[in-house]
Design an enzyme around this catalytic site. Structure first.
Site, PDB file in Angstrom:
ATOM      1  CD  GLU A 169      87.698  55.702  19.531  1.00 30.63           C
ATOM      2  OE1 GLU A 169      88.161  54.735  20.168  1.00 30.63           O
ATOM      3  OE2 GLU A 169      88.260  56.805  19.475  1.00 30.63           O
ATOM      4  CB  CYS A 179      90.740  60.401  19.715  1.00 30.70           C
ATOM      5  SG  CYS A 179      91.790  61.840  19.551  1.00 30.70           S
ATOM      6  CE  LYS A 181     104.336  50.587  22.650  1.00 29.78           C
ATOM      7  NZ  LYS A 181     104.246  50.424  21.181  1.00 29.78           N
ATOM      8  CD  GLU A 195      94.937  63.883  25.866  1.00 26.60           C
ATOM      9  OE1 GLU A 195      93.796  63.771  25.383  1.00 26.60           O
ATOM     10  OE2 GLU A 195      95.305  64.874  26.517  1.00 26.60           O
TER      11      GLU A 195
HETATM   12  P1  NAP Z   1      95.907  51.152  21.454  1.00 28.66           P
HETATM   13  O1  NAP Z   1      95.699  49.789  20.947  1.00 28.66           O
HETATM   14  O2  NAP Z   1      95.443  51.465  22.817  1.00 28.66           O
HETATM   15  O3  NAP Z   1      97.489  51.417  21.333  1.00 28.66           O
HETATM   16  C1  NAP Z   1      98.054  52.647  21.694  1.00 28.66           C
HETATM   17  C2  NAP Z   1      99.487  52.414  22.101  1.00 28.66           C
HETATM   18  O4  NAP Z   1      99.513  51.573  23.257  1.00 28.66           O
HETATM   19  C3  NAP Z   1     100.322  51.710  21.050  1.00 28.66           C
HETATM   20  O5  NAP Z   1     101.641  52.185  21.097  1.00 28.66           O
HETATM   21  C4  NAP Z   1     100.259  50.264  21.516  1.00 28.66           C
HETATM   22  O6  NAP Z   1     101.335  49.491  21.070  1.00 28.66           O
HETATM   23  C5  NAP Z   1     100.328  50.455  22.998  1.00 28.66           C
HETATM   24  N1  NAP Z   1      99.837  49.316  23.749  1.00 28.66           N
HETATM   25  C6  NAP Z   1      98.906  48.397  23.389  1.00 28.66           C
HETATM   26  N2  NAP Z   1      98.756  47.492  24.382  1.00 28.66           N
HETATM   27  C7  NAP Z   1      99.599  47.849  25.385  1.00 28.66           C
HETATM   28  C8  NAP Z   1      99.906  47.304  26.659  1.00 28.66           C
HETATM   29  N3  NAP Z   1      99.318  46.202  27.132  1.00 28.66           N
HETATM   30  N4  NAP Z   1     100.828  47.923  27.425  1.00 28.66           N
HETATM   31  C9  NAP Z   1     101.436  49.032  26.972  1.00 28.66           C
HETATM   32  N5  NAP Z   1     101.206  49.587  25.767  1.00 28.66           N
HETATM   33  C10 NAP Z   1     100.279  49.001  24.981  1.00 28.66           C
HETATM   34  O7  NAP Z   1      95.267  52.241  20.516  1.00 28.66           O
HETATM   35  P2  NAP Z   1      95.464  52.413  18.940  1.00 28.66           P
HETATM   36  O8  NAP Z   1      94.586  51.441  18.268  1.00 28.66           O
HETATM   37  O9  NAP Z   1      96.895  52.450  18.586  1.00 28.66           O
HETATM   38  O10 NAP Z   1      94.932  53.901  18.740  1.00 28.66           O
HETATM   39  C11 NAP Z   1      93.603  54.190  18.589  1.00 28.66           C
HETATM   40  C12 NAP Z   1      93.002  54.664  19.899  1.00 28.66           C
HETATM   41  O11 NAP Z   1      93.707  55.811  20.358  1.00 28.66           O
HETATM   42  C13 NAP Z   1      91.571  55.115  19.727  1.00 28.66           C
HETATM   43  O12 NAP Z   1      90.808  54.669  20.798  1.00 28.66           O
HETATM   44  C14 NAP Z   1      91.682  56.640  19.741  1.00 28.66           C
HETATM   45  O13 NAP Z   1      90.527  57.308  20.128  1.00 28.66           O
HETATM   46  C15 NAP Z   1      92.799  56.839  20.700  1.00 28.66           C
HETATM   47  N6  NAP Z   1      93.406  58.166  20.517  1.00 28.66           N
HETATM   48  C16 NAP Z   1      93.164  59.119  21.453  1.00 28.66           C
HETATM   49  C17 NAP Z   1      93.682  60.388  21.279  1.00 28.66           C
HETATM   50  C18 NAP Z   1      93.412  61.457  22.290  1.00 28.66           C
HETATM   51  O14 NAP Z   1      94.106  62.473  22.240  1.00 28.66           O
HETATM   52  N7  NAP Z   1      92.461  61.319  23.199  1.00 28.66           N
HETATM   53  C19 NAP Z   1      94.454  60.676  20.156  1.00 28.66           C
HETATM   54  C20 NAP Z   1      94.681  59.671  19.222  1.00 28.66           C
HETATM   55  C21 NAP Z   1      94.154  58.406  19.422  1.00 28.66           C
HETATM   56  P3  NAP Z   1     101.170  48.536  19.767  1.00 28.66           P
HETATM   57  O15 NAP Z   1     100.827  49.413  18.652  1.00 28.66           O
HETATM   58  O16 NAP Z   1     102.496  47.928  19.619  1.00 28.66           O
HETATM   59  O17 NAP Z   1     100.073  47.579  20.100  1.00 28.66           O
END
Ligand code: NAP
Length: 487
Positions: free
Chosen positions: A391, A294, A184, A260
């Site tokens: 962040e 991240c 997804k 991650e």
């Molecule tokens: P996010 O809001 O947590 O979303 C990540 C993914 O999870 C998206 O596909 C999102 O779908 C989905 N999601 C959201 N709510 C969910 C739920 N209740 N149940 C299941 N899936 C759900 O994060 P983001 O804003 O997209 O990405 C930024 C974050 O990712 C930052 O905190 C960054 O540090 C982290 N990140 C970490 C790494 C690493 O390797 N450690 C790498 C890249 C990014 P939708 O988009 O449809 O809401």
């Protein structure tokens, strides 16, 4: 080959769900829009899955699992290798597609396509190196046989900031290990993943091994998949907040998890550092992906003797960066992903200045359409500022001054996050001492970029569980089985 244009790359993507090797609309017929963050204009509509579509994708993954697990590892690797070649052959059009949906400058999108492809090349090589063991039991009569088997159907969830590489970093090892999957992608950037699905199908990936579900209702689609019990693994990249929630859901059926999550990377510069290299590394660690990484340096701690000069040079570099739509030549700073991201960055800067921080450059949005925020340098940032604890995910570099190594380490480790830290020093003893004491899964030692498909990527504390890439990356999709043998 026909010319690569903005409309042609969007047109070329099938905007449906990919289930069991077939493109299909959502059962409800619903779609959701995908927009260009530089203009706010809608690029296209994409199928909007509901829970029943997600479960159909899981059915396909479960049906394909046994055959896929039995597929020769060499052939699994060759599919990945062909997909690597296809990604590199189509780097230009895929980069443009990524820039349109995510906003990053074209040069960075080209870099991400190459980085994404490299996970396929790496795991193509790893597919044939899954090892096992045979040992004599301590009593001398028994034998231990140890083998590794695919975990089983896996759920993969990816964020918008690296729309393709966060996918290949999971798909590569899952394919190599013999797992089927439902992926997804993020709502804001589904197009890169849909393009990738077609590339993998064309490379020979059997039907049902990879299923893609795009949706505007992440929670509504994913939770039933987790609770269903047939998926055996969740690999998630995204925020710590959502990661926590998914871990709770996974507890119910005791799913294997890889997480991650978010970061709050400290960037330490000691008096004895090569200042040119430190400023260059700071630019990379801060500005890669417009600060929306991240691994982005979130807090700069600079030793007093060089703090003013470091801030002056960083300010000079940051204020000279060209801002604009990522498709334009020479642009280095594209738009943030959405209005909420711009508002959050603005709030963090305001909070810091209200507590006494000084703005050396930036500190404002850009007039006109799109979600732009100016590259910003802050000095005198108090440690209790929100910007030091949260962040940022934007182009803001907050600088604080320290006097001693102990003080720098205490500040660096004063966070619930632990993904990566950066250290600049020319003293080899200090370099190793500080690297070992940083509470992070990764350290950039005199370098501003750590990501490499051949290295283990991941965090400690609330930045995550498990590692992606490197020789350990495939283990996340393998179970160890021990067979006790009586002779
Ligand atoms: P996010 O809001 O947590 O979303 C990540 C993914 O999870 C998206 O596909 C999102 O779908 C989905 N999601 C959201 N709510 C969910 C739920 N209740 N149940 C299941 N899936 C759900 O994060 P983001 O804003 O997209 O990405 C930024 C974050 O990712 C930052 O905190 C960054 O540090 C982290 N990140 C970490 C790494 C690493 O390797 N450690 C790498 C890249 C990014 P939708 O988009 O449809 O809401």
């Amino acid at each position: 080959m026909s010319a690569v244009t903005e409309s042609s790359v969007v047109e070329a993507v099938t905007k449906e769900l990919f289930i069991g090797g077939k493109w299909t609309p959502a059962a409800s017929g619903a779609t959701f829009p995908v927009s260009d963050p530089a203009t706010g204009e809608v690029l296209c509509e994409v199928a909007d899955a509901s829970a029943s579509d997600g479960l159909a994708a899981l059915d396909a993954a479960v049906s394909a699992q046994a055959d896929w697990a039995a597929h020769p590892p060499r052939e699994r690797g060759e599919i990945l290798r062909r997909a690597y070649d296809a990604l590199m052959a189509r780097q230009e059009e895929l980069a443009l597609l990524m820039t349109l949906e995510m906003g990053k400058p074209l040069a960075e999108s080209r870099g991400e396509v190459a980085y994404a492809a490299e996970f396929f090349r790496w795991f193509a090589e790893e597919a044939v190196r899954i090892d096992g063991g045979y040992a004599v039991a301590p009593n001398g009569t028994g034998r231990f046989l140890v083998t590794k088997q695919p975990v089983g159907p896996s759920l993969l969830i990816t964020p918008w900031n690296f729309p393709m590489a966060m996918g290949t970093r999971k798909i590569g090892p899952a394919v190599a290990a013999g797992c089927t999957m439902v992926i997804k992608p993020a709502e804001q950037t589904p197009l890169s993943m849909l393009a990738l699905a077609q590339i993998l199908a064309d490379a020979g990936l059997p039907d049902g091994v990879l299923n893609v579900v795009t949706t505007s209702d992440a929670g509504g689609v994913v939770e039933p998949l987790i609770r269903d019990g047939r998926a055996r693994k969740l690999s998630f990249t995204g925020s710590t907040q959502v990661g926590r929630l998914l871990l709770e859901q996974c507890a119910d059926k005791v799913l294997r998890t890889s997480m991650e999550l978010g970061g709050n990377a400290p960037f330490l510069v000691f008096d004895d550092a090569d200042l040119d290299a430190a400023v260059e590394g700071a630019m990379q660690a801060k500005m890669r992906n417009i600060g929306e990484a991240c691994t982005a340096a979130n807090r700069f701690y600079v030793q007093r003797g060089i703090a003013d000069e470091f801030a002056r040079r960083l300010t000079e570099r940051m204020s000279a960066l060209p801002i604009g739509r990522g498709t334009e030549d020479g642009v280095v700073v594209g738009p943030l992903i959405d209005e909420a991201a711009v508002a959050k960055v603005g709030e963090l800067v305001q909070d810091a200045t209200q507590r006494g921080a000084e703005v050396l450059t930036g500190g404002a949005t850009v007039d006109g359409p799109g979600n732009f925020y100016r590259p910003t340098v802050l000095t005198g940032v108090p440690t209790d500022s929100r910007i030091a604890r949260e962040e940022i995910f934007g182009p803001v570099a907050p600088i604080s001054v320290f006097d001693t190594e102990e003080e720098a380490l205490a500040a660096a480790n004063d966070t619930e996050y632990g993904l990566v830290g950066y250290v600049y020093t020319n003293d080899v003893k200090r370099a190793l001492r500080v690297s070992e004491r940083l509470e992070t899964g990764m350290v950039g030692l005199n370098q501003g970029i750590v990501s490499n498909p051949a290295a283990p990527f991941g965090g400690v504390k609330q930045s995550g569980l498990g590692r992606e890439g490197g020789t350990v990356g495939i283990d996340e999709f393998l179970e160890t089985k021990y067979i006790a043998v009586s002779l």
